[in-house]
Motif scaffolding. Structure first.
Motif, PDB file in Angstrom:
ATOM      1  N   GLY A 110       0.785  -1.227   0.000  1.00  0.00           N
ATOM      2  CA  GLY A 110       0.000   0.000   0.000  1.00  0.00           C
ATOM      3  C   GLY A 110       0.813   1.270   0.000  1.00  0.00           C
ATOM      4  O   GLY A 110       0.292   2.334   0.315  1.00  0.00           O
ATOM      5  N   ARG A 111       2.091   1.222  -0.345  1.00  0.00           N
ATOM      6  CA  ARG A 111       2.935   2.413  -0.293  1.00  0.00           C
ATOM      7  C   ARG A 111       2.477   3.483  -1.275  1.00  0.00           C
ATOM      8  O   ARG A 111       2.467   4.663  -0.958  1.00  0.00           O
ATOM      9  CB  ARG A 111       4.390   2.041  -0.582  1.00  0.00           C
ATOM     10  CG  ARG A 111       5.024   1.243   0.515  1.00  0.00           C
ATOM     11  CD  ARG A 111       6.487   0.975   0.218  1.00  0.00           C
ATOM     12  NE  ARG A 111       7.062   0.132   1.227  1.00  0.00           N
ATOM     13  CZ  ARG A 111       7.715  -0.983   0.996  1.00  0.00           C
ATOM     14  NH1 ARG A 111       7.887  -1.400  -0.224  1.00  0.00           N
ATOM     15  NH2 ARG A 111       8.208  -1.685   1.980  1.00  0.00           N
ATOM     16  N   VAL A 112       2.128   3.058  -2.484  1.00  0.00           N
ATOM     17  CA  VAL A 112       1.713   4.028  -3.497  1.00  0.00           C
ATOM     18  C   VAL A 112       0.404   4.688  -3.091  1.00  0.00           C
ATOM     19  O   VAL A 112       0.260   5.907  -3.172  1.00  0.00           O
ATOM     20  CB  VAL A 112       1.591   3.348  -4.882  1.00  0.00           C
ATOM     21  CG1 VAL A 112       1.024   4.307  -5.900  1.00  0.00           C
ATOM     22  CG2 VAL A 112       2.938   2.818  -5.333  1.00  0.00           C
ATOM     23  N   SER A 113      -0.538   3.890  -2.632  1.00  0.00           N
ATOM     24  CA  SER A 113      -1.829   4.473  -2.238  1.00  0.00           C
ATOM     25  C   SER A 113      -1.671   5.397  -1.024  1.00  0.00           C
ATOM     26  O   SER A 113      -2.320   6.432  -0.946  1.00  0.00           O
ATOM     27  CB  SER A 113      -2.853   3.381  -1.955  1.00  0.00           C
ATOM     28  OG  SER A 113      -2.378   2.492  -0.983  1.00  0.00           O
ATOM     29  N   ARG A 114      -0.798   5.047  -0.063  1.00  0.00           N
ATOM     30  CA  ARG A 114      -0.551   5.942   1.078  1.00  0.00           C
ATOM     31  C   ARG A 114       0.081   7.248   0.604  1.00  0.00           C
ATOM     32  O   ARG A 114      -0.267   8.332   1.095  1.00  0.00           O
ATOM     33  CB  ARG A 114       0.366   5.260   2.097  1.00  0.00           C
ATOM     34  CG  ARG A 114      -0.347   4.241   2.953  1.00  0.00           C
ATOM     35  CD  ARG A 114       0.487   3.847   4.165  1.00  0.00           C
ATOM     36  NE  ARG A 114       1.856   3.576   3.824  1.00  0.00           N
ATOM     37  CZ  ARG A 114       2.466   2.392   3.935  1.00  0.00           C
ATOM     38  NH1 ARG A 114       1.799   1.357   4.391  1.00  0.00           N
ATOM     39  NH2 ARG A 114       3.727   2.249   3.605  1.00  0.00           N
ATOM     40  N   PHE A 115       0.998   7.165  -0.338  1.00  0.00           N
ATOM     41  CA  PHE A 115       1.638   8.371  -0.870  1.00  0.00           C
ATOM     42  C   PHE A 115       0.602   9.259  -1.554  1.00  0.00           C
ATOM     43  O   PHE A 115       0.568  10.471  -1.341  1.00  0.00           O
ATOM     44  CB  PHE A 115       2.748   7.986  -1.855  1.00  0.00           C
ATOM     45  CG  PHE A 115       3.436   9.164  -2.468  1.00  0.00           C
ATOM     46  CD1 PHE A 115       4.477   9.802  -1.822  1.00  0.00           C
ATOM     47  CD2 PHE A 115       3.035   9.651  -3.708  1.00  0.00           C
ATOM     48  CE1 PHE A 115       5.112  10.894  -2.388  1.00  0.00           C
ATOM     49  CE2 PHE A 115       3.654  10.737  -4.285  1.00  0.00           C
ATOM     50  CZ  PHE A 115       4.700  11.368  -3.618  1.00  0.00           C
ATOM     51  N   LYS A 116      -0.240   8.649  -2.381  1.00  0.00           N
ATOM     52  CA  LYS A 116      -1.268   9.418  -3.087  1.00  0.00           C
ATOM     53  C   LYS A 116      -2.238  10.069  -2.103  1.00  0.00           C
ATOM     54  O   LYS A 116      -2.653  11.211  -2.282  1.00  0.00           O
ATOM     55  CB  LYS A 116      -2.017   8.523  -4.068  1.00  0.00           C
ATOM     56  CG  LYS A 116      -1.201   8.174  -5.288  1.00  0.00           C
ATOM     57  CD  LYS A 116      -2.000   7.316  -6.250  1.00  0.00           C
ATOM     58  CE  LYS A 116      -1.188   6.983  -7.483  1.00  0.00           C
ATOM     59  NZ  LYS A 116      -1.944   6.133  -8.423  1.00  0.00           N
ATOM     60  N   ASP A 117      -2.618   9.340  -1.052  1.00  0.00           N
ATOM     61  CA  ASP A 117      -3.516   9.898  -0.041  1.00  0.00           C
ATOM     62  C   ASP A 117      -2.869  11.064   0.696  1.00  0.00           C
ATOM     63  O   ASP A 117      -3.517  12.079   0.975  1.00  0.00           O
ATOM     64  CB  ASP A 117      -3.929   8.817   0.966  1.00  0.00           C
ATOM     65  CG  ASP A 117      -4.876   7.802   0.371  1.00  0.00           C
ATOM     66  OD1 ASP A 117      -5.482   8.101  -0.679  1.00  0.00           O
ATOM     67  OD2 ASP A 117      -4.990   6.701   0.956  1.00  0.00           O
ATOM     68  N   LYS A 118      -1.584  10.923   0.998  1.00  0.00           N
ATOM     69  CA  LYS A 118      -0.878  11.947   1.756  1.00  0.00           C
ATOM     70  C   LYS A 118      -0.742  13.246   0.983  1.00  0.00           C
ATOM     71  O   LYS A 118      -0.864  14.334   1.528  1.00  0.00           O
ATOM     72  CB  LYS A 118       0.500  11.415   2.144  1.00  0.00           C
ATOM     73  CG  LYS A 118       1.304  12.345   3.006  1.00  0.00           C
ATOM     74  CD  LYS A 118       2.630  11.698   3.420  1.00  0.00           C
ATOM     75  CE  LYS A 118       3.445  12.606   4.301  1.00  0.00           C
ATOM     76  NZ  LYS A 118       4.708  11.985   4.724  1.00  0.00           N
ATOM     77  N   PHE A 119      -0.501  13.142  -0.340  1.00  0.00           N
ATOM     78  CA  PHE A 119      -0.252  14.338  -1.152  1.00  0.00           C
ATOM     79  C   PHE A 119      -1.359  14.657  -2.161  1.00  0.00           C
ATOM     80  O   PHE A 119      -1.126  15.338  -3.142  1.00  0.00           O
ATOM     81  CB  PHE A 119       1.087  14.165  -1.894  1.00  0.00           C
ATOM     82  CG  PHE A 119       2.268  14.095  -0.963  1.00  0.00           C
ATOM     83  CD1 PHE A 119       2.734  15.228  -0.342  1.00  0.00           C
ATOM     84  CD2 PHE A 119       2.884  12.889  -0.695  1.00  0.00           C
ATOM     85  CE1 PHE A 119       3.818  15.176   0.522  1.00  0.00           C
ATOM     86  CE2 PHE A 119       3.959  12.809   0.165  1.00  0.00           C
ATOM     87  CZ  PHE A 119       4.430  13.958   0.784  1.00  0.00           C
ATOM     88  N   LYS A 120      -2.586  14.191  -1.917  1.00  0.00           N
ATOM     89  CA  LYS A 120      -3.650  14.402  -2.894  1.00  0.00           C
ATOM     90  C   LYS A 120      -4.080  15.860  -2.999  1.00  0.00           C
ATOM     91  O   LYS A 120      -4.598  16.279  -4.003  1.00  0.00           O
ATOM     92  CB  LYS A 120      -4.847  13.519  -2.566  1.00  0.00           C
ATOM     93  CG  LYS A 120      -5.543  13.840  -1.275  1.00  0.00           C
ATOM     94  CD  LYS A 120      -6.644  12.856  -1.028  1.00  0.00           C
ATOM     95  CE  LYS A 120      -7.182  13.025   0.379  1.00  0.00           C
ATOM     96  NZ  LYS A 120      -8.105  11.960   0.708  1.00  0.00           N
ATOM     97  N   GLY A 121      -3.832  16.675  -1.998  1.00  0.00           N
ATOM     98  CA  GLY A 121      -4.249  18.068  -2.041  1.00  0.00           C
ATOM     99  C   GLY A 121      -3.297  18.988  -2.796  1.00  0.00           C
ATOM    100  O   GLY A 121      -3.626  20.146  -3.041  1.00  0.00           O
ATOM    101  N   PHE A 122      -2.118  18.512  -3.198  1.00  0.00           N
ATOM    102  CA  PHE A 122      -1.135  19.368  -3.870  1.00  0.00           C
ATOM    103  C   PHE A 122      -1.394  19.566  -5.355  1.00  0.00           C
ATOM    104  O   PHE A 122      -0.943  20.517  -5.924  1.00  0.00           O
ATOM    105  CB  PHE A 122       0.281  18.804  -3.690  1.00  0.00           C
ATOM    106  CG  PHE A 122       0.818  19.049  -2.307  1.00  0.00           C
ATOM    107  CD1 PHE A 122       1.146  20.325  -1.880  1.00  0.00           C
ATOM    108  CD2 PHE A 122       0.987  17.997  -1.416  1.00  0.00           C
ATOM    109  CE1 PHE A 122       1.638  20.551  -0.617  1.00  0.00           C
ATOM    110  CE2 PHE A 122       1.471  18.211  -0.150  1.00  0.00           C
ATOM    111  CZ  PHE A 122       1.798  19.489   0.262  1.00  0.00           C
ATOM    112  N   ALA A 123      -2.098  18.657  -5.994  1.00  0.00           N
ATOM    113  CA  ALA A 123      -2.279  18.768  -7.448  1.00  0.00           C
ATOM    114  C   ALA A 123      -3.490  19.482  -7.815  1.00  0.00           C
ATOM    115  O   ALA A 123      -4.455  19.758  -7.729  1.00  0.00           O
ATOM    116  CB  ALA A 123      -2.268  17.388  -8.092  1.00  0.00           C
TER     117      ALA A 123
END
Length: 72
Positions: free
Chosen positions: A59-72
């Motif tokens: 789940g590393r990719v999904s955790r990364f996407k969740d963590k930084f989803k507000g930047f894009a």
């Protein structure tokens, strides 16, 4: 320069994976030897832009996407 310390530089034949050939100069083998390529720019994904896949381990990719989803 010192004499007789450099390898022999001669012409060899190169056979690509699709059967096409060309000549180049190399220190490989002897004059007129053939180099048969297993991988070349026409077939290897690094040059052809092959199917790049993103593997999500633990789940590393999904955790990364969740963590930084507000930047894009």
């Amino acid at each position: 320069m010192k004499k007789d310390i450099h390898p022999d530089y001669h012409t060899v034949n190169v056979v690509m994976t699709d059967g096409t050939t060309f000549q180049t100069r190399s220190t490989y083998g002897k004059e007129g030897d053939t180099i048969n390529l297993d991988i070349d720019p026409k077939t290897h994904p690094a040059w052809t832009g092959g199917n790049a896949t993103l593997v999500d381990r633990a789940g590393r990719v999904s955790r990364f996407k969740d963590k930084f989803k507000g930047f894009a």
